[in-house]
Design an enzyme around this catalytic site. Structure first.
Site, short mmCIF file in Angstrom:
data_model
loop_
_atom_site.label_atom_id
_atom_site.label_comp_id
_atom_site.label_asym_id
_atom_site.label_seq_id
_atom_site.Cartn_x
_atom_site.Cartn_y
_atom_site.Cartn_z
N TRP A 58 0.81 -1.22 0.00
CA TRP A 58 0.00 0.00 0.00
C TRP A 58 0.85 1.27 0.00
O TRP A 58 0.33 2.36 -0.23
CB TRP A 58 -0.90 0.01 1.26
CG TRP A 58 -0.10 -0.34 2.50
CD1 TRP A 58 0.03 -1.58 3.05
CD2 TRP A 58 0.74 0.53 3.26
NE1 TRP A 58 0.90 -1.55 4.12
CE2 TRP A 58 1.35 -0.26 4.28
CE3 TRP A 58 1.04 1.89 3.22
CZ2 TRP A 58 2.23 0.27 5.22
CZ3 TRP A 58 1.93 2.42 4.15
CH2 TRP A 58 2.51 1.61 5.13
N ASN A 59 2.14 1.16 0.32
CA ASN A 59 2.89 2.41 0.57
C ASN A 59 3.18 3.21 -0.69
O ASN A 59 3.23 4.44 -0.64
CB ASN A 59 4.16 2.13 1.38
CG ASN A 59 5.13 1.23 0.68
OD1 ASN A 59 4.78 0.49 -0.22
ND2 ASN A 59 6.38 1.28 1.10
N PRO A 102 -3.55 -6.40 -5.34
CA PRO A 102 -3.01 -5.22 -4.65
C PRO A 102 -3.24 -5.31 -3.15
O PRO A 102 -3.95 -6.20 -2.67
CB PRO A 102 -3.85 -4.08 -5.24
CG PRO A 102 -5.18 -4.72 -5.52
CD PRO A 102 -4.90 -6.17 -5.87
N ALA A 103 -2.65 -4.38 -2.41
CA ALA A 103 -2.85 -4.35 -0.95
C ALA A 103 -4.30 -4.03 -0.62
O ALA A 103 -4.95 -3.26 -1.33
CB ALA A 103 -1.93 -3.30 -0.33
N GLY A 148 6.72 -6.40 -0.39
CA GLY A 148 6.07 -6.35 0.91
C GLY A 148 7.07 -6.73 1.98
O GLY A 148 8.29 -6.57 1.81
N SER A 149 6.55 -7.27 3.07
CA SER A 149 7.41 -7.55 4.21
C SER A 149 8.28 -8.79 3.96
O SER A 149 7.90 -9.70 3.21
CB SER A 149 6.55 -7.76 5.46
OG SER A 149 5.70 -8.86 5.23
N GLU A 191 10.88 -7.98 -3.45
CA GLU A 191 11.31 -6.65 -2.98
C GLU A 191 10.78 -6.51 -1.56
O GLU A 191 9.60 -6.29 -1.35
CB GLU A 191 10.71 -5.55 -3.88
CG GLU A 191 11.19 -5.62 -5.32
CD GLU A 191 12.64 -5.22 -5.49
OE1 GLU A 191 13.26 -4.70 -4.53
OE2 GLU A 191 13.18 -5.46 -6.58
N CYS A 195 10.48 1.65 1.96
CA CYS A 195 11.45 0.59 2.29
C CYS A 195 12.88 1.12 2.27
O CYS A 195 13.76 0.50 2.84
CB CYS A 195 11.28 -0.57 1.33
SG CYS A 195 11.27 -0.01 -0.37
N GLU A 216 12.37 -3.28 11.49
CA GLU A 216 12.04 -2.18 10.57
C GLU A 216 10.98 -1.29 11.22
O GLU A 216 9.98 -1.79 11.74
CB GLU A 216 11.52 -2.78 9.26
CG GLU A 216 11.29 -1.78 8.17
CD GLU A 216 10.75 -2.42 6.88
OE1 GLU A 216 10.08 -3.48 6.97
OE2 GLU A 216 10.99 -1.86 5.81
N GLU A 227 14.16 -4.55 -9.93
CA GLU A 227 13.08 -3.95 -10.71
C GLU A 227 13.61 -2.66 -11.34
O GLU A 227 14.52 -2.02 -10.81
CB GLU A 227 11.87 -3.68 -9.83
CG GLU A 227 11.22 -4.99 -9.37
CD GLU A 227 9.88 -4.82 -8.69
OE1 GLU A 227 9.71 -3.84 -7.94
OE2 GLU A 227 9.01 -5.67 -8.91
P1 NAP Z 1 2.87 -7.12 3.74
O1 NAP Z 1 2.03 -7.27 4.92
O2 NAP Z 1 3.89 -8.16 3.46
O3 NAP Z 1 1.88 -6.95 2.51
C1 NAP Z 1 2.32 -6.77 1.19
C2 NAP Z 1 1.38 -7.49 0.25
O4 NAP Z 1 1.37 -8.87 0.57
C3 NAP Z 1 -0.07 -7.02 0.37
O5 NAP Z 1 -0.67 -7.07 -0.90
C4 NAP Z 1 -0.66 -8.06 1.29
O6 NAP Z 1 -2.05 -8.23 1.16
C5 NAP Z 1 0.06 -9.29 0.81
N1 NAP Z 1 0.02 -10.38 1.79
C6 NAP Z 1 -0.04 -10.29 3.14
N2 NAP Z 1 -0.09 -11.53 3.69
C7 NAP Z 1 -0.04 -12.40 2.66
C8 NAP Z 1 -0.06 -13.81 2.55
N3 NAP Z 1 -0.13 -14.60 3.63
N4 NAP Z 1 0.00 -14.37 1.32
C9 NAP Z 1 0.08 -13.60 0.22
N5 NAP Z 1 0.08 -12.25 0.24
C10 NAP Z 1 0.04 -11.66 1.44
O7 NAP Z 1 3.68 -5.75 3.76
P2 NAP Z 1 3.11 -4.31 4.10
O8 NAP Z 1 3.17 -4.10 5.57
O9 NAP Z 1 1.83 -4.08 3.42
O10 NAP Z 1 4.19 -3.44 3.34
C11 NAP Z 1 5.27 -2.92 3.96
C12 NAP Z 1 6.51 -3.76 3.69
O11 NAP Z 1 6.82 -3.71 2.30
C13 NAP Z 1 7.72 -3.20 4.38
O12 NAP Z 1 8.48 -4.23 4.95
C14 NAP Z 1 8.49 -2.53 3.26
O13 NAP Z 1 9.85 -2.38 3.52
C15 NAP Z 1 8.19 -3.41 2.13
N6 NAP Z 1 8.40 -2.72 0.85
C16 NAP Z 1 9.46 -3.08 0.09
C17 NAP Z 1 9.71 -2.43 -1.10
C18 NAP Z 1 10.88 -2.83 -1.94
O14 NAP Z 1 10.88 -2.50 -3.12
N7 NAP Z 1 11.87 -3.54 -1.43
C19 NAP Z 1 8.87 -1.41 -1.53
C20 NAP Z 1 7.79 -1.05 -0.73
C21 NAP Z 1 7.56 -1.74 0.46
P3 NAP Z 1 -3.06 -7.52 2.18
O15 NAP Z 1 -2.87 -6.07 1.99
O16 NAP Z 1 -4.38 -8.00 1.73
O17 NAP Z 1 -2.67 -7.97 3.56
#
Ligand code: NAP
Length: 481
Positions: free
Chosen positions: A150-151, A175-176, A228-229, A250, A284, A385, A462
């Site tokens: 979502w960020n 998407p988120a 994501g995480s 990522e 991130c 983090e 990417e």
């Molecule tokens: P997240 O909880 O891992 O969610 C990211 C995505 O994964 C969302 O679409 C989420 O869906 C989905 N998801 C969650 N649980 C899942 C599961 N069990 N199976 C499949 N998909 C699942 O991360 P976040 O808190 O939204 O995002 C923040 C994280 O993203 C941070 O750690 C940040 O550093 C990282 N990030 C990294 C980058 C990069 O390029 N390296 C860029 C931006 C963000 P839902 O929304 O429906 O839960």
């Protein structure tokens, strides 16, 4: 307005078969923005089927034809920049100016990969046999799934879908759950640009697991790209192994921001304030540890404090706002937990440190921009983090110690170095275990450069030339004459 027909499959907008919906809310005000379709397994399956059926036609198009569609998408996205940015500010919270910048960044990927589509070259490799020729082809991987956070709710989509389209792949996006409206409007751009039915498919949903299960189990999905995480990324990468899907990950970061004794501490502190509070710390690549030489830490803190006190938290749609809300209540609770832990272990709160209250803030998720000094490695904030507006400051005495402190994390995404000594800049940059390093610079990113991390921050890159190779398989032809 109810937009329940928000699942986009085979070129049609539809409701969830279950009839279920969920809401998108404004993190600054708590207001419900809209209601969208809550897709699940059934929608994921249909989306994969549509992407599978559309694949032969899309990969058969010339790179020039695919590029033309991406160029149209780039133009349409920029025509809608203000509209998309306003929606993003409402749904995700970042101030309007930053939201406009993100839409521009998102559009950059459409144009960049339109251009890269035409530069997918093969190779001719000499053989040891006079009667043999080797040709190496690069071909689309196939149906690709993308899961985005979502960020950065628009650019994280184009950073995955644009290279997939350019390479000749078809896509399914989840998407988120916090930002489905941004995803829907991004898909309207694809639709209006003339992406054929089935080539891009969108499943909005509130529960990620059923959709992810369907994607992960289906052997027709040949690649999954996740942002994501680290926790969820590891789980997805492990499960992708069962059908040997290619993965791009990522993930999270814990960026160090090193300020050496020969740096200009005021200049470094200005950069620190800009990059730390970018997107309310929810990027991130945001620094998670400021590692500053003891001899200049007071000057660094003085400027950082002045800058942080000048930030204006609030609703990103209100003119003058420079820091928006956090995305949700758990994020707010994490800030309090990290500050409490640091203070209990000896840190000092220089500014901020608490949730913001009052009429402007009470319906949203606002945490005061915060600086912590006298931070030490045993504090939770030094390993977990933060993803929020807290700047923890640690001190060091010599270069080797600074490098060791910087590298003592399982993450390896971004890092920053401030120094006026070119030899030191290169020496330290080479010693840091991170995928992207800013040297006297706070933005080592662009559609033209590879974005990604090492260690537990991910796999693959990417953007850049590398971004399209993630969607290509290599095939060798050995030809006897
Ligand atoms: P997240 O909880 O891992 O969610 C990211 C995505 O994964 C969302 O679409 C989420 O869906 C989905 N998801 C969650 N649980 C899942 C599961 N069990 N199976 C499949 N998909 C699942 O991360 P976040 O808190 O939204 O995002 C923040 C994280 O993203 C941070 O750690 C940040 O550093 C990282 N990030 C990294 C980058 C990069 O390029 N390296 C860029 C931006 C963000 P839902 O929304 O429906 O839960």
């Amino acid at each position: 307005m109810l937009r329940e027909a928000t699942v986009y499959i085979d070129g049609k907008w539809r409701s969830a078969a279950s009839g279920e919906t969920f809401s998108s809310t404004n993190p600054a005000t708590g207001a419900v923005l809209d209601t969208v379709a809550d897709g699940g397994r059934a929608e994921a399956r249909l989306a994969i089927e549509a992407a599978t059926a559309a694949l032969p036609g899309w990969r058969a198009k010339t790179a020039y034809e695919r590029a033309d569609i991406l160029i149209a998408a780039h133009r349409i996205m920029l025509e809608r920049q203000d509209e998309l940015a306003t929606l993003m500010t409402k749904e995700q919270g970042k101030p309007l100016r930053m939201a406009r910048t993100e839409v521009g960044y998102a559009a950059d990927f459409l144009l960049w990969f339109a251009e890269e589509a035409k530069r997918v070259y093969g190779e001719v490799i000499p053989s040891s046999r006079a009667d043999q020729r080797f040709l190496v082809l690069q071909q689309p991987v196939g149906v690709c799934a993308a899961i985005t956070p979502w960020n950065y709710p628009v650019s994280m989509i184009t950073r995955k879908v644009a290279p997939a389209l350019a390479a000749g792949c078809t896509s399914v996006l989840k998407p988120a759950e916090q930002t489905p409206l941004c995803a829907i409007e991004t898909f309207r751009v694809f639709e209006d640009a003339g992406v054929p039915p089935g080539v891009v498919n969108l499943v909005t949903c509130s529960e990620p697991e059923p959709v992810a299960d369907e994607i992960l189990a289906d052997p027709n999905v040949r690649k999954i790209s996740f942002t994501g995480s680290t926790e969820i990324g590891k789980m997805i990468a492990a499960r992708a192994g069962a059908t040997m899907k290619r993965v791009s990950m990522e993930l999270g970061g814990h960026a160090p921001f090193l300020v050496f004794e020969d740096a200009d501490p005021e200049h470094a502190a200005k950069g620190a304030a800009l990059v730390k509070f970018l997107n309310t710390g929810q990027a991130c690549i945001c620094p998670n540890r400021f590692i500053v030489h003891r001899s200049i830490v007071d000057r660094f803190l003085k400027t950082l404090r002045a800058r942080v006190e000048g930030l204006v938290p609030g609703d990103g749609l209100v003119k003058g706002t420079t820091v928006g809300p956090l995305i949700d209540e758990p994020a707010l609770a994490k800030m309090t937990r990290q500050v409490d832990d640091a203070v209990a272990k000896g840190a000092t709160v220089i500014v901020g440190g608490t949730k913001l209250t009052g009429e402007t803030f009470d319906n949203g998720h606002f945490f005061a921009p915060t600086i912590l000094s006298e931070v030490t490695a045993d504090m939770v904030i030094c390993s977990e983090e933060t993803f929020g507006p807290i700047a923890p400051v640690l001190v060091f005495d010599d270069e080797a110690e600074a490098v060791e402190m910087a590298n003592s994390t399982s993450y390896g995404l971004a890092g920053y170095i401030y120094t006026r000594d070119i030899s030191r800049a290169i020496r330290v940059a080479e010693a840091l275990d991170f995928g992207m390093i800013g040297i006297n610079d706070i933005n080592p990113t662009s559609a033209a450069v590879p974005f990604g991390g090492i260690k537990e921050s991910g796999l693959g890159r990417e953007g850049a030339r590398a971004g399209i190779t993630e969607y290509l398989d290599t095939k060798v032809l050995g030809i006897a004459l």
